[in-house]
Design an enzyme around this catalytic site. Structure first.
Site, PDB file in Angstrom:
ATOM      1  N   THR A 145      -0.408   5.261  -1.107  1.00  0.00           N
ATOM      2  CA  THR A 145       0.060   4.179  -0.226  1.00  0.00           C
ATOM      3  C   THR A 145       1.583   4.215  -0.050  1.00  0.00           C
ATOM      4  O   THR A 145       2.087   4.049   1.066  1.00  0.00           O
ATOM      5  CB  THR A 145      -0.426   2.819  -0.769  1.00  0.00           C
ATOM      6  OG1 THR A 145      -1.860   2.877  -0.850  1.00  0.00           O
ATOM      7  CG2 THR A 145      -0.046   1.676   0.131  1.00  0.00           C
TER       8      THR A 145
ATOM      9  N   LYS B 280     -16.814  -5.567   2.881  1.00  0.00           N
ATOM     10  CA  LYS B 280     -16.195  -6.041   1.636  1.00  0.00           C
ATOM     11  C   LYS B 280     -17.290  -6.692   0.812  1.00  0.00           C
ATOM     12  O   LYS B 280     -18.251  -7.244   1.360  1.00  0.00           O
ATOM     13  CB  LYS B 280     -15.122  -7.090   1.970  1.00  0.00           C
ATOM     14  CG  LYS B 280     -14.156  -7.341   0.861  1.00  0.00           C
ATOM     15  CD  LYS B 280     -12.998  -6.360   0.907  1.00  0.00           C
ATOM     16  CE  LYS B 280     -12.048  -6.528  -0.259  1.00  0.00           C
ATOM     17  NZ  LYS B 280     -10.913  -5.602  -0.190  1.00  0.00           N
TER      18      LYS B 280
ATOM     19  N   LYS C   9      -8.242  -2.233   9.821  1.00  0.00           N
ATOM     20  CA  LYS C   9      -7.437  -1.215   9.138  1.00  0.00           C
ATOM     21  C   LYS C   9      -8.045   0.175   9.316  1.00  0.00           C
ATOM     22  O   LYS C   9      -7.353   1.133   9.658  1.00  0.00           O
ATOM     23  CB  LYS C   9      -7.324  -1.546   7.637  1.00  0.00           C
ATOM     24  CG  LYS C   9      -6.367  -0.629   6.893  1.00  0.00           C
ATOM     25  CD  LYS C   9      -6.381  -0.845   5.395  1.00  0.00           C
ATOM     26  CE  LYS C   9      -5.411  -1.868   4.930  1.00  0.00           C
ATOM     27  NZ  LYS C   9      -5.040  -1.769   3.507  1.00  0.00           N
TER      28      LYS C   9
HETATM   29  P1  NAD Z   1       0.545  -3.209  -9.071  1.00  0.00           P
HETATM   30  O1  NAD Z   1      -0.079  -4.246  -9.885  1.00  0.00           O
HETATM   31  O2  NAD Z   1       0.559  -1.799  -9.539  1.00  0.00           O
HETATM   32  O3  NAD Z   1       2.076  -3.583  -8.767  1.00  0.00           O
HETATM   33  C1  NAD Z   1       2.484  -4.846  -8.347  1.00  0.00           C
HETATM   34  C2  NAD Z   1       3.917  -5.069  -8.818  1.00  0.00           C
HETATM   35  O4  NAD Z   1       4.381  -6.294  -8.280  1.00  0.00           O
HETATM   36  C3  NAD Z   1       4.063  -5.200 -10.333  1.00  0.00           C
HETATM   37  O5  NAD Z   1       5.223  -4.497 -10.736  1.00  0.00           O
HETATM   38  C4  NAD Z   1       4.251  -6.703 -10.556  1.00  0.00           C
HETATM   39  O6  NAD Z   1       5.025  -6.977 -11.716  1.00  0.00           O
HETATM   40  C5  NAD Z   1       5.006  -7.055  -9.301  1.00  0.00           C
HETATM   41  N1  NAD Z   1       4.952  -8.475  -8.916  1.00  0.00           N
HETATM   42  C6  NAD Z   1       3.933  -9.366  -9.036  1.00  0.00           C
HETATM   43  N2  NAD Z   1       4.291 -10.558  -8.551  1.00  0.00           N
HETATM   44  C7  NAD Z   1       5.570 -10.415  -8.099  1.00  0.00           C
HETATM   45  C8  NAD Z   1       6.490 -11.287  -7.457  1.00  0.00           C
HETATM   46  N3  NAD Z   1       6.168 -12.552  -7.184  1.00  0.00           N
HETATM   47  N4  NAD Z   1       7.721 -10.796  -7.125  1.00  0.00           N
HETATM   48  C9  NAD Z   1       8.045  -9.516  -7.376  1.00  0.00           C
HETATM   49  N5  NAD Z   1       7.213  -8.643  -7.969  1.00  0.00           N
HETATM   50  C10 NAD Z   1       5.994  -9.092  -8.321  1.00  0.00           C
HETATM   51  O7  NAD Z   1      -0.169  -3.320  -7.634  1.00  0.00           O
HETATM   52  P2  NAD Z   1      -0.154  -2.271  -6.449  1.00  0.00           P
HETATM   53  O8  NAD Z   1      -1.372  -1.424  -6.515  1.00  0.00           O
HETATM   54  O9  NAD Z   1       1.198  -1.622  -6.369  1.00  0.00           O
HETATM   55  O10 NAD Z   1      -0.365  -3.219  -5.184  1.00  0.00           O
HETATM   56  C11 NAD Z   1       0.706  -3.992  -4.676  1.00  0.00           C
HETATM   57  C12 NAD Z   1       0.229  -4.703  -3.419  1.00  0.00           C
HETATM   58  O11 NAD Z   1      -0.126  -3.764  -2.421  1.00  0.00           O
HETATM   59  C13 NAD Z   1      -1.022  -5.580  -3.624  1.00  0.00           C
HETATM   60  O12 NAD Z   1      -0.876  -6.717  -2.810  1.00  0.00           O
HETATM   61  C14 NAD Z   1      -2.164  -4.715  -3.101  1.00  0.00           C
HETATM   62  O13 NAD Z   1      -3.238  -5.489  -2.630  1.00  0.00           O
HETATM   63  C15 NAD Z   1      -1.478  -3.983  -1.972  1.00  0.00           C
HETATM   64  N6  NAD Z   1      -2.076  -2.691  -1.623  1.00  0.00           N
HETATM   65  C16 NAD Z   1      -2.230  -1.730  -2.572  1.00  0.00           C
HETATM   66  C17 NAD Z   1      -2.745  -0.494  -2.231  1.00  0.00           C
HETATM   67  C18 NAD Z   1      -2.862   0.607  -3.254  1.00  0.00           C
HETATM   68  O14 NAD Z   1      -3.103   1.748  -2.839  1.00  0.00           O
HETATM   69  N7  NAD Z   1      -2.681   0.369  -4.526  1.00  0.00           N
HETATM   70  C19 NAD Z   1      -3.153  -0.228  -0.909  1.00  0.00           C
HETATM   71  C20 NAD Z   1      -2.958  -1.245   0.064  1.00  0.00           C
HETATM   72  C21 NAD Z   1      -2.415  -2.469  -0.317  1.00  0.00           C
END
Ligand code: NAD
Length: 370
Positions: free
Chosen positions: A149, A77, A65
């Site tokens: 993101t 990590k 990445k």
């Molecule tokens: P978050 O917890 O803020 O949001 C996740 C959302 O997904 C929540 O609204 C939750 O209710 C919902 N959710 C959970 N399970 C679900 C399902 N089965 N179906 C539908 N919705 C569901 O998390 P985030 O920071 O937005 O991260 C989301 C994803 O992106 C994660 O996998 C994380 O690893 C990845 N990610 C995040 C970032 C970042 O900058 N925050 C960067 C790269 C990757």
């Protein structure tokens, strides 16, 4: 017990360090995969069931990445064995102990991940002077608050659209996971004229074929209510979101969102992933055969780590946004052009690009790398 060299290949890992301090119950592992492009950045994950193998796989994913994003950082990590729901004081003590135990390992920079947060990164910084993903009070750029993101995801979609004969203006979008990433992706895509027609969270989904009011839905969600109760849309079963009629599907929740058993329901022409490993390899092959364009996760969702890198180098919030825009647009274009020329999947093109960058950087290293 697996041998540490089980994972060794031409890229790494450079170091695997296990730390153990019985007096505070500390058990942790650090994998520094490759540092040819610079000191590694990667999150500290806390969970009861982490493993050396998981740590290595996540470290390698960060190598790719960070290299694909063109950052001066390698991949690493760390994992901490423990229940992330433990009392805050205990958790802070463990994280501080982990930081101190790894304080000498200058080629690893701690970041937040599952089970850790920006407050804990401030504790790491206080202990060893080195971490990213910090709160604003100690010079951090709050990446989830500014939507780093989601912003990058919207740019990836904008560049990818012409590769699948799509106009972003008027394109219908479905967002799986209306959280930190999903909310901002919806917001920035709507700014570019796309129409959010469906969104889900862990408790259900909402659907409006003519479009949802994004600002109102964000306010509704932030008030603590599930999206399925949004008055501006019709409730939908959570996992039915994948079958909604749309042109762009943005998984932003869990891994394996698109799998062999549901890929045929997907209507979209373009997939841009906020979540990591959101499409299984089998489903990815099916999408490719069907002509659905899937921008690889580690290209589309690099906005967070790009923001962390700008923070680490003392940059401002506006510099972070400008860097995300520039890098994600450039990398998406390059990966999709390569995939088109070679007739391969965008993922194969992205991995090839990242590995090429790492190997080129490895060629510049002196033998006395430590
Ligand atoms: P978050 O917890 O803020 O949001 C996740 C959302 O997904 C929540 O609204 C939750 O209710 C919902 N959710 C959970 N399970 C679900 C399902 N089965 N179906 C539908 N919705 C569901 O998390 P985030 O920071 O937005 O991260 C989301 C994803 O992106 C994660 O996998 C994380 O690893 C990845 N990610 C995040 C970032 C970042 O900058 N925050 C960067 C790269 C990757």
């Amino acid at each position: 017990m697996e041998d540490a060299f089980t994972f060794a290949d031409e890229l790494g890992p450079a170091r695997i360090i296990h730390v153990h301090e019985p007096s505070v119950g500390l058990r942790g592992t650090l994998v520094v995969d490759n540092v040819a492009t610079g000191p590694s950045i990667g999150g500290l994950r806390m969970a009861p069931d982490v493993s050396t193998e998981e740590c290595f796989r996540l470290a390698r994913a960060m190598t790719l990445k960070n290299a694909a994003a063109g950052l001066p950082h390698g991949g690493g990590k760390s994992v901490l064995y423990g229940d992330p729901g433990m009392p805050r004081e205990e958790k802070e003590r463990l994280v501080r102990a982990m930081a101190c135990a790894l304080g000498d390992c200058q080629d690893y920079i701690f970041g937040p991940d599952m089970g850790t947060d920006e407050g804990l990164m401030a504790c790491v910084k206080a202990e060893i002077g080195r971490s990213v993903g910090l709160p604003r009070e100690v010079g951090g750029i709050p990446l989830d608050e500014i939507g780093a993101t989601g912003f990058g995801l919207a740019h990836a979609a904008e560049i990818a659209a012409p590769f699948c004969d799509l106009e972003l203006a008027g394109a219908r979008v479905a967002v799986q996971g209306f959280g930190a990433v999903g909310i901002h992706a919806a917001r920035f895509l709507a700014e570019r004229g796309a129409v959010l027609v469906a969104a889900s969270d862990s408790r259900g989904a909402t659907h409006a074929p003519k479009g949802l009011d994004v600002a109102a839905l964000v306010e509704h969600k932030r008030s603590g209510k599930p999206v399925s109760e949004f008055p501006g849309g019709a409730p939908l079963e959570r996992d039915a979101l994948i079958g909604v009629e749309c042109e762009i599907f943005a998984p932003a929740a869990r891994p394996d969102a698109i799998r062999e058993d549901n890929v045929d329901q997907l209507q979209a022409k373009l997939v841009v992933s906020g979540a990591n490993i959101s499409v299984t390899p089998g489903a990815e092959a099916t999408l490719h055969e069907r002509g659905v364009l899937n921008v690889p996760d580690f290209i589309a969702n690099a906005g967070g780590v790009i923001c962390a890198s700008v923070e680490y180098h003392g940059g401002s919030e506006s510099q972070a946004m400008a860097t995300i825009e520039e890098k994600i647009r450039h990398n998406t274009e390059e990966v999709l052009q390569r995939a088109r020329q070679r007739g391969c999947t965008p993922r194969d093109a992205a991995v090839e690009l990242a590995v090429q960058r790492v190997k080129r950087a490895m060629g510049y290293r002196r033998w006395s790398i430590f």
